[in-house]
Write a protein that holds these residues in place. Structure first.
Motif, PDB file in Angstrom:
ATOM      1  N   GLY A  24       0.628  -1.160  -0.021  1.00 27.55           N
ATOM      2  CA  GLY A  24      -0.058  -0.131   0.017  1.00 27.55           C
ATOM      3  C   GLY A  24       0.751   1.323  -0.005  1.00 27.55           C
ATOM      4  N   TYR A  25       0.257   2.363  -0.575  1.00 24.09           N
ATOM      5  CA  TYR A  25       1.045   3.608  -0.310  1.00 24.09           C
ATOM      6  C   TYR A  25      -0.182   4.743  -0.185  1.00 24.09           C
ATOM      7  CZ  TYR A  25      -0.107   4.462  -5.319  1.00 24.09           C
ATOM      8  OH  TYR A  25      -0.942   4.790  -6.507  1.00 24.09           O
ATOM      9  N   ARG A  26       0.277   5.749   0.354  1.00 23.74           N
ATOM     10  CA  ARG A  26      -0.523   6.874   0.517  1.00 23.74           C
ATOM     11  C   ARG A  26       0.142   8.169   0.124  1.00 23.74           C
ATOM     12  NH1 ARG A  26      -2.890   8.421   6.345  1.00 23.74           N
ATOM     13  NH2 ARG A  26      -0.478   8.881   6.578  1.00 23.74           N
ATOM     14  N   ARG A  54       4.065   0.864   2.237  1.00 23.04           N
ATOM     15  CA  ARG A  54       4.165  -0.403   2.953  1.00 23.04           C
ATOM     16  C   ARG A  54       4.519  -1.294   1.661  1.00 23.04           C
ATOM     17  NH1 ARG A  54       0.221  -2.550   4.873  1.00 23.04           N
ATOM     18  NH2 ARG A  54      -1.481  -1.484   3.969  1.00 23.04           N
ATOM     19  N   LEU A  55       5.638  -2.138   1.960  1.00 19.37           N
ATOM     20  CA  LEU A  55       6.001  -3.209   0.982  1.00 19.37           C
ATOM     21  C   LEU A  55       6.588  -4.334   1.659  1.00 19.37           C
ATOM     22  CD1 LEU A  55       9.109  -2.882   0.373  1.00 19.37           C
ATOM     23  CD2 LEU A  55       8.265  -0.917  -1.025  1.00 19.37           C
ATOM     24  N   GLU A  56       6.441  -5.475   1.284  1.00 19.88           N
ATOM     25  CA  GLU A  56       7.028  -6.735   1.682  1.00 19.88           C
ATOM     26  C   GLU A  56       8.334  -6.965   0.890  1.00 19.88           C
ATOM     27  OE1 GLU A  56       5.836 -11.504   1.880  1.00 19.88           O
ATOM     28  OE2 GLU A  56       4.197  -9.795   1.877  1.00 19.88           O
ATOM     29  N   ALA A  57       9.300  -7.269   1.561  1.00 24.18           N
ATOM     30  CA  ALA A  57      10.740  -7.423   1.077  1.00 24.18           C
ATOM     31  C   ALA A  57      10.720  -8.843   0.926  1.00 24.18           C
ATOM     32  CB  ALA A  57      11.840  -6.954   2.222  1.00 24.18           C
ATOM     33  N   PRO A  99       3.723  15.499  -5.218  1.00 26.76           N
ATOM     34  CA  PRO A  99       3.620  14.083  -4.799  1.00 26.76           C
ATOM     35  C   PRO A  99       4.392  12.908  -5.458  1.00 26.76           C
ATOM     36  CG  PRO A  99       1.713  15.314  -6.038  1.00 26.76           C
ATOM     37  CD  PRO A  99       2.746  16.256  -5.809  1.00 26.76           C
ATOM     38  N   VAL A 100       4.789  13.457  -6.607  1.00 26.88           N
ATOM     39  CA  VAL A 100       5.416  12.092  -7.443  1.00 26.88           C
ATOM     40  C   VAL A 100       6.688  12.026  -6.857  1.00 26.88           C
ATOM     41  CG1 VAL A 100       6.261  11.220  -9.516  1.00 26.88           C
ATOM     42  CG2 VAL A 100       4.117  12.309  -9.536  1.00 26.88           C
ATOM     43  N   ASP A 101       7.350  13.047  -6.605  1.00 30.37           N
ATOM     44  CA  ASP A 101       8.857  12.997  -5.847  1.00 30.37           C
ATOM     45  C   ASP A 101       8.743  12.405  -4.518  1.00 30.37           C
ATOM     46  OD1 ASP A 101      11.641  13.819  -5.900  1.00 30.37           O
ATOM     47  OD2 ASP A 101      11.044  15.411  -4.352  1.00 30.37           O
ATOM     48  N   ALA A 102       7.652  12.792  -3.870  1.00 32.38           N
ATOM     49  CA  ALA A 102       7.340  12.218  -2.607  1.00 32.38           C
ATOM     50  C   ALA A 102       7.206  10.597  -2.573  1.00 32.38           C
ATOM     51  CB  ALA A 102       6.465  12.911  -1.759  1.00 32.38           C
ATOM     52  N   LEU A 103       6.568  10.356  -3.463  1.00 32.65           N
ATOM     53  CA  LEU A 103       6.370   8.771  -3.596  1.00 32.65           C
ATOM     54  C   LEU A 103       7.552   8.240  -3.997  1.00 32.65           C
ATOM     55  CD1 LEU A 103       4.242   6.335  -3.524  1.00 32.65           C
ATOM     56  CD2 LEU A 103       3.829   6.893  -5.815  1.00 32.65           C
ATOM     57  N   ASN A 104       8.318   8.667  -4.793  1.00 32.67           N
ATOM     58  CA  ASN A 104       9.728   8.205  -5.192  1.00 32.67           C
ATOM     59  C   ASN A 104      10.495   8.175  -4.154  1.00 32.67           C
ATOM     60  OD1 ASN A 104      11.590   7.078  -7.231  1.00 32.67           O
ATOM     61  ND2 ASN A 104      12.534   9.404  -7.350  1.00 32.67           N
ATOM     62  N   LYS A 154      13.345   5.053  -0.251  1.00 32.86           N
ATOM     63  CA  LYS A 154      14.045   4.757   1.168  1.00 32.86           C
ATOM     64  C   LYS A 154      13.697   3.272   1.742  1.00 32.86           C
ATOM     65  CE  LYS A 154      13.298   7.447   5.448  1.00 32.86           C
ATOM     66  NZ  LYS A 154      12.504   8.454   5.949  1.00 32.86           N
ATOM     67  N   ALA A 155      12.722   2.786   1.360  1.00 31.31           N
ATOM     68  CA  ALA A 155      12.233   1.369   1.672  1.00 31.31           C
ATOM     69  C   ALA A 155      13.083   0.296   0.884  1.00 31.31           C
ATOM     70  CB  ALA A 155      10.830   1.295   1.518  1.00 31.31           C
ATOM     71  N   LEU A 156      13.278   0.627  -0.328  1.00 32.20           N
ATOM     72  CA  LEU A 156      14.184  -0.512  -0.951  1.00 32.20           C
ATOM     73  C   LEU A 156      15.581  -0.730  -0.953  1.00 32.20           C
ATOM     74  CD1 LEU A 156      11.805  -0.466  -4.308  1.00 32.20           C
ATOM     75  CD2 LEU A 156      11.897  -2.177  -2.678  1.00 32.20           C
ATOM     76  N   ILE A 157      15.784   0.508  -0.545  1.00 30.69           N
ATOM     77  CA  ILE A 157      17.504   0.788  -0.571  1.00 30.69           C
ATOM     78  C   ILE A 157      17.974   0.001   0.510  1.00 30.69           C
ATOM     79  CG2 ILE A 157      17.962   2.888   0.793  1.00 30.69           C
ATOM     80  CD1 ILE A 157      19.618   3.754  -1.828  1.00 30.69           C
ATOM     81  N   GLN A 158      17.285  -0.259   1.713  1.00 30.29           N
ATOM     82  CA  GLN A 158      17.783  -0.941   2.977  1.00 30.29           C
ATOM     83  C   GLN A 158      18.279  -2.384   2.537  1.00 30.29           C
ATOM     84  OE1 GLN A 158      15.372  -0.565   6.503  1.00 30.29           O
ATOM     85  NE2 GLN A 158      13.780   0.631   4.967  1.00 30.29           N
ATOM     86  N   PHE A 159      17.621  -3.009   1.341  1.00 32.43           N
ATOM     87  CA  PHE A 159      18.082  -4.443   0.975  1.00 32.43           C
ATOM     88  C   PHE A 159      18.538  -4.384  -0.510  1.00 32.43           C
ATOM     89  CE2 PHE A 159      13.568  -4.747  -0.350  1.00 32.43           C
ATOM     90  CZ  PHE A 159      12.861  -4.195   0.460  1.00 32.43           C
ATOM     91  N   TYR A 160      18.222  -3.461  -1.313  1.00 31.28           N
ATOM     92  CA  TYR A 160      18.951  -3.080  -2.425  1.00 31.28           C
ATOM     93  C   TYR A 160      19.733  -2.020  -2.557  1.00 31.28           C
ATOM     94  CZ  TYR A 160      15.298  -6.603  -4.071  1.00 31.28           C
ATOM     95  OH  TYR A 160      14.548  -7.857  -3.913  1.00 31.28           O
ATOM     96  N   PRO A 161      20.873  -2.037  -2.013  1.00 27.14           N
ATOM     97  CA  PRO A 161      21.641  -0.743  -1.977  1.00 27.14           C
ATOM     98  C   PRO A 161      22.212  -0.108  -3.183  1.00 27.14           C
ATOM     99  CG  PRO A 161      22.712  -2.405  -0.705  1.00 27.14           C
ATOM    100  CD  PRO A 161      21.369  -2.878  -1.343  1.00 27.14           C
TER     101      PRO A 161
END
Length: 522
Positions: free
Chosen positions: A398-400, A419-422, A437-442, A447-454
């Motif tokens: 989900g996203y908001r 919110r995403l599942e890794a 809004p698009v820049d914020a979503l990006n 920010k979420a993905l870079i934790q496990f895909y640096p």
């Protein structure tokens, strides 16, 4: 026959409504033209503005190997001698090795614009050229409005050319200044001129009837040995004769060696570089150098060029520095997909049922508004997903996106949560602010993905385009978003379509991320 190319982009081309070159721009263009193999570069009119005076001083520092610099001007004024005339003296002060001046050919212009006698005009033409001939290495004469003048009063028009010949012009350039002459008229008039004039002739055409290129080619067919024009056809009103079309026509169609083979391969680079310096958008359908000049979309066409490109191409694109493109769209067949598979270097059997599934899937998606012509990364992902070769790198839960303005005159605040599942089945919940809004979503997504895909830290967005598809429904219209991304090593484009612009942007953003991970074989 030896044909010389005379470029006037830096003078006549700058009279185009949307073009204004700095001195640095003009020097850059001059270097490009010289590298390409142009014989003469008209740098400007030194008697008309300080910028052109500065250019003529600066261009002497360039180490030009092929081109001679020409300064442009007019015949002397009726009440002044050449020694007194500031425009004539400015030509000498430019220290350009070539001078090209224009004079009046049409009796209507002589009596109406100059308001002098026809005989006085002849004296001015001869006197101006004779004076320059003594002081400049090479002198050309532009017979302004020649074809209109000839049609109005052929006897007087020829007299003006004879005056130029007596004055010592080394080439007399016949000008279709209003751009209204038809090719068959032009050819017949040139043949009449040749009966009276013994010096070499040139041609200078404008494009008001969209015949400038055709007229220039016709002129060469009738013995003209100097062709004037501009890069990309830049010029006043509808533009000048386009050298980007004229040059390959002369060399490849007429067998005239006006530039070297190596120079011709720089045609695409020259065209696009000058357009960039002019700060103008892409002309996709420009002959020879446009992005679409060798683009194939219909399945029947693609099937044929796979057998032999000559079936739908009048020349090999590489000859002018361009390249062949096969587009994938709702008009595609197996041949389009086959070409793209080969272009991508993928090892896929064309008999694989997934290939036909992709063809049908693309047709369905394009019917919804998708366009893969400019989003080949999304197409490759679609192809690999159909074959089961695309890992599921993450799942969106989900996203908001909130775009809020808290005070009347304050700038809006954009915030996105994702919110995403890794891959480890853990759910990550992140938030980020952005410029819109698009820049914020990006930002939140990365920010979420870079934790496990640096490795995603290497990726940046370099372009974001939005296209409204069905404008008749107003704010309910579908939106197509095209995103261009780079990691510094390569660049790729992805697409998303939805009536919600945030959703369309998300789809394109996710494809961009997935493509990077797929290419890195993660």
């Amino acid at each position: 026959m030896d044909v010389k190319l005379y470029d006037t982009t830096l003078r006549d081309g700058t009279q185009s409504e949307d073009i204004s070159f700095t001195v640095e721009d003009k020097l850059h263009v001059a270097q490009l033209l010289d590298d390409f193999g142009i014989h003469y570069i008209e740098g400007g009119w030194p008697g008309s503005n300080p910028k052109d005076i500065e250019f003529f001083h600066a261009v002497k520092k360039l180490n030009l190997k092929n081109a001679r610099i020409s300064a442009f001007g007019s015949t002397r004024r009726a009440k002044l001698t050449c020694e007194e005339d500031p425009n004539i003296q400015a030509l000498l002060e430019s220290q350009a090795p070539v001078a090209c001046i224009f004079g009046k050919t049409w009796d209507f212009h002589v009596t109406t614009a100059l308001q002098i006698s026809l005989e006085q005009n002849l004296e001015i033409i001869e006197d101006s050229l004779a004076y320059l001939k003594k002081n400049v290495e090479e002198v050309f004469y532009d017979a302004e409005h020649f074809f209109d003048g000839y049609k109005a009063n052929p006897e007087y028009a020829i007299k003006t050319l004879l005056a130029a010949q007596r004055g010592g012009a080394e080439t007399i350039v016949l000008c279709d200044t209003n751009g209204g002459t038809l090719p068959f008229e032009l050819g017949a008039i040139i043949e009449e001129v040749k009966k009276h004039i013994s010096v070499p002739l040139g041609i200078h055409c404008h494009n008001d009837s969209e015949l400038a290129v055709a007229n220039s080619i016709t002129a060469v067919k009738h013995g003209i040995t100097q062709v004037q024009g501009t890069i990309n056809g830049f010029g006043e009103r509808c533009g000048n004769a386009n050298l980007i079309s004229i040059i390959p026509n002369l060399k490849l169609k007429m067998g005239l060696d006006c530039v070297s083979d190596q120079g011709l391969r720089k045609l695409n680079h020259l065209s696009h570089s000058v357009r960039e310096l002019a700060n103008l958008g892409e002309w996709k359908n420009q002959p020879y150098t446009g992005k679409s000049a060798f683009a194939h979309k219909g399945g029947i066409h693609v099937s044929a060029i796979l057998k032999n490109p000559e079936t739908y191409e009048h020349i090999a694109p590489e000859v002018v520095g361009n390249k062949r493109r096969v587009l994938v769209s709702d008009l595609s067949g197996r041949s389009n997909i086959q070409y793209k598979i080969e272009e991508m270097g993928l090892d896929i059997d064309m008999n694989d049922p997934s290939v036909q599934e992709v063809v049908q899937k693309i047709k369905d998606l394009e019917n919804q508004g998708y366009a893969y012509e400019g989003a080949e990364a999304s197409m490759e992902l679609l192809l690999q997903k159909s074959r089961g070769n695309l890992p599921e790198y993450f799942k969106l839960r989900g996203y908001r996106v909130v775009d809020e303005r808290r005070e009347q005159d304050a700038e809006p605040i954009s915030e996105a949560t994702v919110r995403l599942e890794a891959p480890n089945n853990e759910v990550y919940h992140t938030a980020a602010m952005g410029d819109g809004p698009v820049d914020a979503l990006n930002s939140a997504l990365r920010k979420a993905l870079i934790q496990f895909y640096p490795i995603l830290d290497e990726v940046t967005l370099v372009d974001y385009k939005v296209r409204i598809l069905n404008t008749t429904v107003g704010t309910k219209a579908k939106t197509r978003v095209l995103i261009e991304s780079t990691d510094g090593k390569s660049t790729w484009s992805t697409v998303g379509v939805h009536c919600d612009i945030i959703r369309a942007s998300y789809l394109a953003l996710v494809d961009s991320i997935r493509y990077k991970l797929y290419k890195e074989k993660i």
